[in-house]
Design a protein around this motif. Structure first.
Motif, PDB file in Angstrom:
ATOM      1  N   GLY A 148     -44.124  46.206 -62.223  1.00  0.00           N
ATOM      2  CA  GLY A 148     -43.267  45.345 -62.740  1.00  0.00           C
ATOM      3  C   GLY A 148     -42.674  44.181 -62.207  1.00  0.00           C
ATOM      4  O   GLY A 148     -41.648  43.769 -62.285  1.00  0.00           O
ATOM      5  N   ILE A 149     -43.539  43.569 -61.067  1.00  0.00           N
ATOM      6  CA  ILE A 149     -43.102  42.559 -60.268  1.00  0.00           C
ATOM      7  C   ILE A 149     -43.442  41.249 -61.015  1.00  0.00           C
ATOM      8  O   ILE A 149     -44.694  41.078 -61.694  1.00  0.00           O
ATOM      9  N   ASP A 150     -42.628  40.261 -61.310  1.00  0.00           N
ATOM     10  CA  ASP A 150     -42.951  39.116 -62.150  1.00  0.00           C
ATOM     11  C   ASP A 150     -43.634  37.873 -61.525  1.00  0.00           C
ATOM     12  O   ASP A 150     -44.349  37.113 -61.885  1.00  0.00           O
ATOM     13  N   LEU A 151     -43.208  37.743 -59.920  1.00  0.00           N
ATOM     14  CA  LEU A 151     -43.768  36.817 -59.360  1.00  0.00           C
ATOM     15  C   LEU A 151     -44.160  37.224 -57.875  1.00  0.00           C
ATOM     16  O   LEU A 151     -43.190  37.766 -57.176  1.00  0.00           O
ATOM     17  N   VAL A 152     -45.179  36.896 -57.281  1.00  0.00           N
ATOM     18  CA  VAL A 152     -45.839  37.016 -56.079  1.00  0.00           C
ATOM     19  C   VAL A 152     -45.886  35.970 -55.286  1.00  0.00           C
ATOM     20  O   VAL A 152     -46.681  35.125 -55.748  1.00  0.00           O
ATOM     21  N   MET A 153     -45.292  35.674 -54.315  1.00  0.00           N
ATOM     22  CA  MET A 153     -45.403  34.418 -53.290  1.00  0.00           C
ATOM     23  C   MET A 153     -46.121  34.338 -52.128  1.00  0.00           C
ATOM     24  O   MET A 153     -45.829  35.513 -51.460  1.00  0.00           O
ATOM     25  N   PHE A 154     -46.657  33.558 -51.547  1.00  0.00           N
ATOM     26  CA  PHE A 154     -47.402  33.373 -50.248  1.00  0.00           C
ATOM     27  C   PHE A 154     -46.085  33.332 -49.202  1.00  0.00           C
ATOM     28  O   PHE A 154     -45.061  32.536 -49.316  1.00  0.00           O
ATOM     29  N   ASP A 155     -46.063  34.415 -48.242  1.00  0.00           N
ATOM     30  CA  ASP A 155     -45.090  34.374 -47.364  1.00  0.00           C
ATOM     31  C   ASP A 155     -45.392  33.336 -46.356  1.00  0.00           C
ATOM     32  O   ASP A 155     -45.939  33.547 -45.279  1.00  0.00           O
ATOM     33  N   ASP A 156     -44.491  32.210 -46.081  1.00  0.00           N
ATOM     34  CA  ASP A 156     -44.541  31.229 -45.215  1.00  0.00           C
ATOM     35  C   ASP A 156     -43.611  31.156 -44.388  1.00  0.00           C
ATOM     36  O   ASP A 156     -43.236  30.349 -43.643  1.00  0.00           O
ATOM     37  N   ARG A 157     -42.949  32.124 -44.043  1.00  0.00           N
ATOM     38  CA  ARG A 157     -41.745  32.436 -43.456  1.00  0.00           C
ATOM     39  C   ARG A 157     -41.849  32.026 -41.820  1.00  0.00           C
ATOM     40  O   ARG A 157     -41.113  31.532 -41.042  1.00  0.00           O
TER      41      ARG A 157
END
Length: 221
Positions: A148-157
């Protein structure tokens, strides 16, 4: 001044935050459904994949093969050049011309093949990353749908501001940043590594075991 995306200030500056007019009065807009987010460190994901390790070994083997071939050609050219200096009679112009031509052809062959092999290895490495990226996005989509994850982003921390840089370069880095903070609970990289390694292991096993041939039909007595 640091770059500030216009989208972050437009709503507040226009006074649109807080609700909308209806029937002569203010009515609070219904709150949107909460969005579930996750992040993925692609570099760490790639480095943790067994498939990348195996395919890199294949590339290294091919690189070794290319290098050995080039070294062999180089040795041949050096032997001819040594022969011209130490053995061939300076007055034997025909032999010297033929030997010199042979050495030049070998040197040109070495240069051409070196450039070709470098290009081949570069394209092969690119194919590996392209394949893994496709598999990663598929695994991310499957995990997101399941959990149920709506958005997955690239981790650029991990991308920080470069030292001793001008405003233009700094603003560009800041403008391209997407994740300024994230709790460890939203990082699904390790879970993806396990999933993709298990899928790869299962695929390797299925390829190693040939499909059983159908039994031959019984002959009539």
């Amino acid at each position: 001044w640091f770059f500030v995306p216009a989208a972050l200030v437009s709503a507040a500056s226009l006074g649109l935050v807080g609700g909308f007019a209806s029937h002569g009065g203010l009515q609070r807009a219904s709150a949107p459904a909460p969005t579930t987010l996750a992040i993925v460190d692609l570099q760490r994901l790639y480095n943790g994949l067994n498939e990348l390790t195996d395919r890199n070994k294949d590339i290294e083997a091919k690189q070794k093969e290319f290098k050995e071939e080039l070294e062999k050609l180089k040795k041949q050219a050096e032997e001819i050049e040594t022969e011209l200096k130490m053995t061939v009679d300076p007055k034997d112009t025909k032999t010297r011309t033929n030997k010199s031509l042979e050495a030049v052809i070998l040197r040109q062959s070495i240069q051409g093949k070196s450039e070709l092999y470098t290009r081949v290895l570069d394209i092969t490495s690119g194919d590996v990353i392209r394949d893994l990226y496709g598999k990663a996005t598929e695994a991310i989509a499957a995990l997101a749908k399941r959990d149920g994850i709506d958005l997955v982003m690239f981790d650029d921390r991990s991308i920080g501001l470069p030292e001793r840089s001008g405003m233009k370069e700094l603003n560009q880095v800041v403008a391209n940043k997407r994740v300024l903070f994230a709790s460890e609970g939203v990082d699904i990289t390790d879970r993806l590594i396990v999933i993709m390694n298990n899928d790869y292991k299962a695929g390797v096993k299925s390829e190693a075991v040939p499909a059983e041939k159908p039994a031959a039909p019984a002959t009539a007595p």
